[in-house]
Design a protein around this motif. Sequence first.
Motif, mmCIF file in Angstrom:
data_model
loop_
_atom_site.group_PDB
_atom_site.id
_atom_site.type_symbol
_atom_site.label_atom_id
_atom_site.label_comp_id
_atom_site.label_asym_id
_atom_site.label_seq_id
_atom_site.Cartn_x
_atom_site.Cartn_y
_atom_site.Cartn_z
ATOM 1 N N MET A 12 0.846 -1.188 0.000
ATOM 2 C CA MET A 12 0.000 0.000 0.000
ATOM 3 C C MET A 12 0.890 1.249 0.000
ATOM 4 O O MET A 12 1.853 1.344 0.740
ATOM 5 N N ILE A 13 0.532 2.217 -0.809
ATOM 6 C CA ILE A 13 1.273 3.468 -0.892
ATOM 7 C C ILE A 13 0.706 4.446 0.129
ATOM 8 O O ILE A 13 -0.505 4.605 0.255
ATOM 9 N N GLU A 14 1.601 5.106 0.844
ATOM 10 C CA GLU A 14 1.203 6.062 1.871
ATOM 11 C C GLU A 14 1.784 7.430 1.551
ATOM 12 O O GLU A 14 2.961 7.546 1.213
ATOM 13 N N VAL A 15 0.948 8.462 1.638
ATOM 14 C CA VAL A 15 1.416 9.841 1.444
ATOM 15 C C VAL A 15 2.233 10.225 2.672
ATOM 16 O O VAL A 15 1.767 10.093 3.800
ATOM 17 N N ILE A 16 3.484 10.664 2.456
ATOM 18 C CA ILE A 16 4.364 10.995 3.577
ATOM 19 C C ILE A 16 4.785 12.468 3.590
ATOM 20 O O ILE A 16 5.491 12.891 4.496
ATOM 21 N N GLY A 17 4.372 13.217 2.618
ATOM 22 C CA GLY A 17 4.735 14.635 2.565
ATOM 23 C C GLY A 17 3.505 15.490 2.387
ATOM 24 O O GLY A 17 2.437 14.994 2.030
ATOM 25 N N PRO A 18 3.633 16.778 2.617
ATOM 26 C CA PRO A 18 2.486 17.667 2.397
ATOM 27 C C PRO A 18 2.215 17.835 0.906
ATOM 28 O O PRO A 18 3.123 17.758 0.084
ATOM 29 N N PHE A 19 0.958 18.049 0.566
ATOM 30 C CA PHE A 19 0.606 18.349 -0.820
ATOM 31 C C PHE A 19 1.017 19.781 -1.125
ATOM 32 O O PHE A 19 0.923 20.669 -0.286
ATOM 33 N N ARG A 20 1.477 20.001 -2.343
ATOM 34 C CA ARG A 20 1.871 21.343 -2.766
ATOM 35 C C ARG A 20 1.379 21.577 -4.194
ATOM 36 O O ARG A 20 1.313 20.655 -4.990
ATOM 37 N N LYS A 21 1.059 22.841 -4.485
ATOM 38 C CA LYS A 21 0.638 23.221 -5.835
ATOM 39 C C LYS A 21 1.855 23.624 -6.640
ATOM 40 O O LYS A 21 2.839 24.123 -6.104
ATOM 41 N N SER A 22 1.749 23.464 -7.922
ATOM 42 C CA SER A 22 2.797 23.907 -8.827
ATOM 43 C C SER A 22 2.928 25.419 -8.775
ATOM 44 O O SER A 22 1.930 26.137 -8.646
ATOM 45 N N SER A 23 4.145 25.903 -8.903
ATOM 46 C CA SER A 23 4.352 27.349 -8.958
ATOM 47 C C SER A 23 3.746 27.944 -10.224
ATOM 48 O O SER A 23 3.525 29.144 -10.310
ATOM 49 N N TYR A 24 3.458 27.121 -11.209
ATOM 50 C CA TYR A 24 2.836 27.582 -12.443
ATOM 51 C C TYR A 24 1.336 27.809 -12.274
ATOM 52 O O TYR A 24 0.703 28.375 -13.128
ATOM 53 N N SER A 25 0.770 27.357 -11.172
ATOM 54 C CA SER A 25 -0.671 27.462 -10.957
ATOM 55 C C SER A 25 -1.123 28.883 -10.711
ATOM 56 O O SER A 25 -2.238 29.237 -11.041
ATOM 57 N N GLY A 26 -0.296 29.691 -10.087
ATOM 58 C CA GLY A 26 -0.692 31.054 -9.779
ATOM 59 C C GLY A 26 -1.921 31.069 -8.890
ATOM 60 O O GLY A 26 -2.028 30.305 -7.943
ATOM 61 N N GLN A 27 -2.856 31.924 -9.178
ATOM 62 C CA GLN A 27 -4.071 32.035 -8.376
ATOM 63 C C GLN A 27 -5.241 31.254 -8.985
ATOM 64 O O GLN A 27 -6.366 31.387 -8.539
ATOM 65 N N GLU A 28 -4.972 30.482 -10.002
ATOM 66 C CA GLU A 28 -6.029 29.707 -10.649
ATOM 67 C C GLU A 28 -6.585 28.652 -9.703
ATOM 68 O O GLU A 28 -5.883 28.143 -8.843
ATOM 69 N N SER A 29 -7.843 28.287 -9.869
ATOM 70 C CA SER A 29 -8.440 27.260 -9.011
ATOM 71 C C SER A 29 -8.400 25.881 -9.656
ATOM 72 O O SER A 29 -8.728 24.900 -9.012
ATOM 73 N N ASN A 30 -8.033 25.793 -10.926
ATOM 74 C CA ASN A 30 -7.966 24.506 -11.622
ATOM 75 C C ASN A 30 -6.541 23.971 -11.569
ATOM 76 O O ASN A 30 -5.775 24.115 -12.509
ATOM 77 N N CYS A 31 -6.181 23.388 -10.435
ATOM 78 C CA CYS A 31 -4.800 22.971 -10.228
ATOM 79 C C CYS A 31 -4.742 21.524 -9.745
ATOM 80 O O CYS A 31 -5.717 20.990 -9.237
ATOM 81 N N VAL A 32 -3.593 20.969 -9.875
ATOM 82 C CA VAL A 32 -3.311 19.684 -9.240
ATOM 83 C C VAL A 32 -2.283 19.928 -8.151
ATOM 84 O O VAL A 32 -1.521 20.893 -8.194
ATOM 85 N N GLU A 33 -2.299 19.054 -7.162
ATOM 86 C CA GLU A 33 -1.332 19.110 -6.084
ATOM 87 C C GLU A 33 -0.584 17.787 -6.052
ATOM 88 O O GLU A 33 -1.132 16.745 -6.415
ATOM 89 N N VAL A 34 0.662 17.835 -5.596
ATOM 90 C CA VAL A 34 1.534 16.668 -5.584
ATOM 91 C C VAL A 34 2.120 16.510 -4.189
ATOM 92 O O VAL A 34 2.453 17.506 -3.539
ATOM 93 N N ALA A 35 2.250 15.255 -3.735
ATOM 94 C CA ALA A 35 2.894 14.962 -2.454
ATOM 95 C C ALA A 35 3.759 13.727 -2.600
ATOM 96 O O ALA A 35 3.467 12.835 -3.411
#
Length: 65
Positions: A1-24
Amino acid sequence: MIEVIGPFRKSSYSGQESNCVEVAATTGNGHAVRDSKRQDGPLIAVSGPSWRAFLEQFAHGDEAR
């Protein structure tokens, strides 16, 4: 099983847009990807080798195939 071990963060390219993905970071040197608007929604889990291949492809300016 994969476990998230870090905080999620948005791409710096996202700016103030609401249509973003986050990665952890996850166990096994992989990453989890989620929709920033649905933080309690499903995740896409990517293995470490697959994540590195994904980043490498874009670092070299390759187009998705």
